[in-house]
Design an enzyme around this catalytic site. Structure first.
Site, mmCIF file in Angstrom:
data_model
loop_
_atom_site.group_PDB
_atom_site.id
_atom_site.type_symbol
_atom_site.label_atom_id
_atom_site.label_comp_id
_atom_site.label_asym_id
_atom_site.label_seq_id
_atom_site.Cartn_x
_atom_site.Cartn_y
_atom_site.Cartn_z
ATOM 1 N N ASP A 112 -6.504 -4.929 -5.361
ATOM 2 C CA ASP A 112 -6.268 -3.512 -5.048
ATOM 3 C C ASP A 112 -4.848 -3.068 -5.404
ATOM 4 O O ASP A 112 -4.573 -1.874 -5.536
ATOM 5 C CB ASP A 112 -6.442 -3.190 -3.559
ATOM 6 C CG ASP A 112 -7.321 -4.140 -2.801
ATOM 7 O OD1 ASP A 112 -7.793 -5.126 -3.389
ATOM 8 O OD2 ASP A 112 -7.536 -3.907 -1.612
ATOM 9 N N ASP B 184 0.807 -1.225 0.000
ATOM 10 C CA ASP B 184 0.000 0.000 0.000
ATOM 11 C C ASP B 184 0.840 1.275 0.000
ATOM 12 O O ASP B 184 0.291 2.384 0.064
ATOM 13 C CB ASP B 184 -0.952 0.001 1.199
ATOM 14 C CG ASP B 184 -2.053 -1.019 1.015
ATOM 15 O OD1 ASP B 184 -2.568 -1.122 -0.113
ATOM 16 O OD2 ASP B 184 -2.400 -1.717 1.987
#
Ligand code: GLY
Length: 396
Positions: free
Chosen positions: A174, A113
């Site tokens: 993602d 992330d």
């Protein structure tokens, strides 16, 4: 922003609604600066309001850890660009300094992330204000992300320490949204290794995470030794073979962004396939249930954040389409979903400090169910901004 004067009546009315919603959302961003100062809210609201991010892993309450903190300065940068009010820029720059410190001190960096985190908090700070320390932190983040490339599969491991046997060889849909950090690093340094990693990783996702019926797996495992694709599994969806709504929305947006970065037509096709399935499985008001196995008549919770991501993703897809009719269909679908979010999923005054109500973080974990969340707020604001001003330059 673009002029309203030449638009037909209904389009003008819709633009006015978008601008009013943008103003209301920016007012909330302003109030949240007053409320939180330089501290970070938690990932999701509780009963409509964000608590401070709890202390964990040696990071004090309100400190910078986890994957969602950059959505705070991300919203502040949009608010600054929309209004020119330096309250927003100054707050966002303080966050950029905090992210530089997070990188320097190695706080909670064992994650893919880094793309979400450093694109918004640091690349944007550098691009909009020339902050060189923020630029250096973003390059360091890209280098750290590159340590997560697993050979021979060429995928970037999503979660956990690289030696964690539970997570080794696993990535998630993602992750597509973390690739722009690497694309930018190649643009900045001229070192093609980052861009090559984007191409290989995105191709592995396209080949293995989209099923023949155009649904997506949430997560997928590769054999870390041989590189062989092994199996899909869910973490936040209804079950391993279902189609988690937010994952499908990440697919629309992430493949479209990586098409823009690479020019590889396979990614444009992948974005189209994700979009077609997503749009064909929406309830009447256009805001997805948290998993696309649920359809009209279900009392399952909606995930407004999936809807907001899809709006921006569909607009990105529309920019990539060379057929004007296909582009028009994507924009119409985006506008319909955004109008529904504005009309039915935004708080009345005093009801919440989120921009968007009725999101779901993880229903299986009973986390953030029917609550606001930071990424839903950010992508809703981004969708409003790019709809109000199609010339506005994205942060990805
Ligand atoms: N990236 C985590 C999520 O969408 O929940």
């Amino acid at each position: 922003m673009t002029s309203l004067s030449s638009a037909p009546g209904h389009a003008r009315a819709a633009q006015l609604e978008v601008r009013a919603a943008l103003t209301a959302a920016i007012d909330t961003v302003r109030r949240n600066i007053e409320r939180f100062g330089d501290r970070y809210p938690d990932d999701t609201t509780r009963d409509g309001f964000y608590p401070l991010r709890p202390a964990a892993g040696g990071v004090p309450e309100g400190g910078n850890r986890g994957w969602t903190t950059s959505f705070v300065p991300g919203m502040q940068w949009i608010a600054w660009e929309a209004t020119g009010d330096d309250v927003f820029r100054d707050a966002a720059l303080r966050h950029a300094a905090n992210f530089e410190e997070r990188m320097r001190e190695g706080v909670d960096l064992d994650t893919h992330d880094l793309g979400f985190l450093y694109s918004l908090a640091c690349i944007t700070a550098w691009r909009l204000t020339g902050d060189e320390e923020a630029r250096a932190a973003a390059i360091a983040a890209a280098d750290h992300l590159m340590t997560r490339v697993l050979e021979p599969a060429g995928i970037i491991q999503a979660w956990g320490d690289l030696s964690d046997p539970e997570e080794r060889g696993r990535t998630i849909i993602d992750s597509l949204m973390n690739m722009p950090l690497l694309t930018w690093a190649t643009e900045q340094t001229g070192d093609k290794r980052y861009a090559e990693a984007v191409l290989r990783h995105t191709l592995q996702l396209r080949d293995n995470m989209i099923r023949p019926d155009d649904t997506t797996y949430h997560t997928f495992y590769w054999d870390p030794t041989t590189g062989e694709p092994l199996r899909g599994a869910t973490a936040q969806g209804a079950h391993d073979d279902s189609c988690w709504a937010r994952g499908q929305a990440w697919g629309i947006y992430g493949f479209a962004l990586n098409y823009r970065a690479t020019g590889d037509e396979r990614f444009l096709d992948a974005s189209r396939r994700c979009a077609a399935y997503f749009l064909a499985h929406l309830p009447a008001d256009g805001v997805a249930f948290w998993d696309l196995v649920y359809t009209d008549g279900s009392d399952a919770p909606r995930d407004s954040s999936a809807a907001a991501i899809a709006v921006s993703g569909l607009r990105e897809l529309a920019l990539a389409e060379t057929d004007p009719a296909a582009a028009e269909r994507a924009v119409e679908a985006a506008d319909r979903i955004l109008a529904s979010l504005i009309a039915g999923y935004t708080p009345a005054e005093g009801e919440s400090d989120a921009l968007l109500l009725h999101g779901v973080y993880s229903l299986p974990a009973r986390e953030g169910v029917d609550e606001g969340n930071l990424w839903g707020d950010f992508y809703y604001l981004e969708a409003l901004m790019r709809t109000a001003d199609p010339e506005w330059r994205l942060y990805w």
